[in-house]
Design a protein around this motif. Structure first.
Motif, short mmCIF file in Angstrom:
data_model
loop_
_atom_site.label_atom_id
_atom_site.label_comp_id
_atom_site.label_asym_id
_atom_site.label_seq_id
_atom_site.Cartn_x
_atom_site.Cartn_y
_atom_site.Cartn_z
N LYS A 11 18.03 6.29 5.69
CA LYS A 11 18.34 7.52 6.48
C LYS A 11 16.98 8.65 6.62
O LYS A 11 16.48 8.70 5.94
CB LYS A 11 19.75 7.58 6.31
N GLY A 12 16.77 8.34 8.10
CA GLY A 12 15.45 9.41 8.45
C GLY A 12 13.66 8.65 8.12
O GLY A 12 12.30 8.84 8.90
N ARG A 13 14.16 7.24 7.73
CA ARG A 13 12.70 6.86 7.84
C ARG A 13 12.27 5.42 8.80
O ARG A 13 12.99 5.73 9.03
CB ARG A 13 12.72 6.29 6.44
N ARG A 67 13.55 5.58 14.33
CA ARG A 67 13.58 5.63 13.21
C ARG A 67 15.41 5.69 12.41
O ARG A 67 15.96 5.25 13.91
CB ARG A 67 13.54 7.24 13.29
N PHE A 68 15.76 5.28 11.84
CA PHE A 68 17.42 4.81 10.87
C PHE A 68 17.77 6.65 11.31
O PHE A 68 17.72 7.08 10.35
CB PHE A 68 16.81 3.99 9.47
N ASP A 69 18.58 5.42 12.07
CA ASP A 69 19.77 7.25 11.50
C ASP A 69 21.03 6.70 11.00
O ASP A 69 21.89 7.69 10.83
CB ASP A 69 20.24 7.59 13.10
N GLY A 70 20.98 5.95 10.16
CA GLY A 70 22.34 5.32 9.12
C GLY A 70 23.07 3.97 10.48
O GLY A 70 23.07 3.71 10.98
N MET A 71 24.40 4.03 9.71
CA MET A 71 25.66 2.94 10.45
C MET A 71 26.50 3.49 11.20
O MET A 71 26.60 4.67 10.39
CB MET A 71 25.93 2.02 9.74
N GLN A 85 0.89 -1.17 0.10
CA GLN A 85 0.12 0.12 -0.07
C GLN A 85 1.06 1.61 -0.42
O GLN A 85 0.09 2.34 0.01
CB GLN A 85 -1.28 0.00 1.08
N ARG A 86 1.94 1.06 -0.25
CA ARG A 86 3.46 2.44 -0.17
C ARG A 86 3.42 3.02 1.27
O ARG A 86 3.26 4.31 0.96
CB ARG A 86 2.59 3.32 -1.36
N LEU A 87 3.33 2.11 2.04
CA LEU A 87 3.23 3.00 3.23
C LEU A 87 4.80 3.18 3.56
O LEU A 87 5.25 2.00 3.76
CB LEU A 87 2.20 2.45 4.67
N PRO A 88 5.18 3.94 4.31
CA PRO A 88 6.54 4.17 4.40
C PRO A 88 7.00 3.45 5.52
O PRO A 88 7.28 4.23 6.34
CB PRO A 88 7.06 5.82 4.51
#
Length: 319
Positions: A165-167, A282-286, A147-150
């Motif tokens: 990143k940020g998602r 929230r994904f902040d990166g590696m 359903q294209r939900l992020p």
């Protein structure tokens, strides 16, 4: 003669007058009766209009108590959409918070698409529904992405850090360790996959039968060392057990091999180690850790997450 002809002529006139008066009286009574009937009918026409909508959704506790069935609660919340989308969203949140709501398909039907993409608390609401469905994150993420939900998986974020990143990331994980550095607690998260294992369980009462038989006699034979007869006896035991079993499946979480570092705004005593949680972050990166075997090599990289909310998954899984 004149008198005889005059008197009869007045009698029809009086009859006409009485007839006219009665007609006027009857018409007056009919009109007044019609007015009374109209007044009595007005409340019955207005009452259905005031009772078409469920209770005020701003009182979330009352709304959820009025509709304890989650499917009915969602259907009543949907009726507010043409009038007020804010009230409809408040009612939907009351359904998720106040009933055992597991119908992810109802949220994905398209009716709530605008709210799920624009409301600030939409991702947390979806995460709670996933937890109430049993926490099968991998399977439910497929429905969300269709359903294209992020909201995405930890595996996708680790494969393409710059893209995600940020998602929002949704992960089922156990807390391995909790540390506090500079008043900012961090938790070590170990991702868990969910699978099912089949086992046989007994149904009803089992029966058991034990039997023992003994045979005695002379055994004749020859040996290479000494000659003669060999005497002895032979006994035999037999046990029979009858039972009926059925195959049942249990949900078991297992380590996927992926780990992450979770950041918390403050220490949380309910995020205890050793338990499974459905975590929205929230994904902040590696981030590169200091675990390299060689001084010239960099240490392993781990994903860093900012935890937004978490929920305890239900032990039963809804497919």
């Amino acid at each position: 003669m004149y008198r005889d002809t005059f008197m009869p002529s007045k009698k029809p006139a009086s009859r006409q007058a009485w007839t006219l008066l009665c007609a006027l009286a009857l018409s007056g009574c009919a009109s007044s009766r019609t007015q009374v009937e109209d007044v009595r009918e007005q409340p019955s026409e207005v009452a259905p209009r005031t009772s078409e909508l469920p209770p005020d959704p701003l009182n979330a506790q009352r709304f959820a108590a009025q509709y304890p069935n989650p499917n009915e609660c969602e259907r009543q919340a949907r009726r507010y959409l043409p009038l007020s989308r804010d009230d409809a969203w408040t009612a939907l949140k009351a359904c998720v918070d106040g009933t055992p709501f597991t119908s992810l398909q109802a949220l994905m039907s398209g009716t709530w698409s605008q709210e799920l993409r624009s409301r600030p608390g939409a991702a947390a609401l979806i995460a709670k529904v996933v937890a109430q469905r049993g926490g099968s994150v991998e399977g439910d993420l497929r429905l969300l992405n269709e359903q294209r939900l992020p909201i995405f998986s930890l595996a996708a974020a680790m494969a393409q850090p710059d893209t995600y990143k940020g998602r929002f990331i949704l992960v089922r994980a156990q807390v391995g360790d909790v540390r506090i550095a500079e008043e900012k607690p961090t938790v070590w998260l170990v991702e868990q996959g969910l699978g099912s294992v089949g086992t046989e369980q007994q149904v009803g009462i089992a029966s058991r039968r034990d039997a023992r038989s003994t045979t005695a006699g002379n055994l004749t034979g020859e040996t290479t060392l000494v000659g003669g007869n060999v005497n002895g006896s032979l006994s035999k035991d037999k046990t029979t057990r009858d039972s009926k079993t059925v195959l049942r499946y249990d949900n078991i979480s297992s380590d996927t091999g992926r780990e992450a570092l979770g950041r918390l705004p403050k220490a949380d005593p309910f995020l205890s180690p050793g338990r499974d949680f459905v975590i929205l972050a929230r994904f902040d990166g590696m981030r590169t850790t200091s675990g390299a075997l060689d001084e010239d090599d960099e240490g392993p990289r781990v994903p860093v997450l900012s935890i937004v909310s978490y929920y305890i998954p239900h032990p039963l899984v809804v497919y």
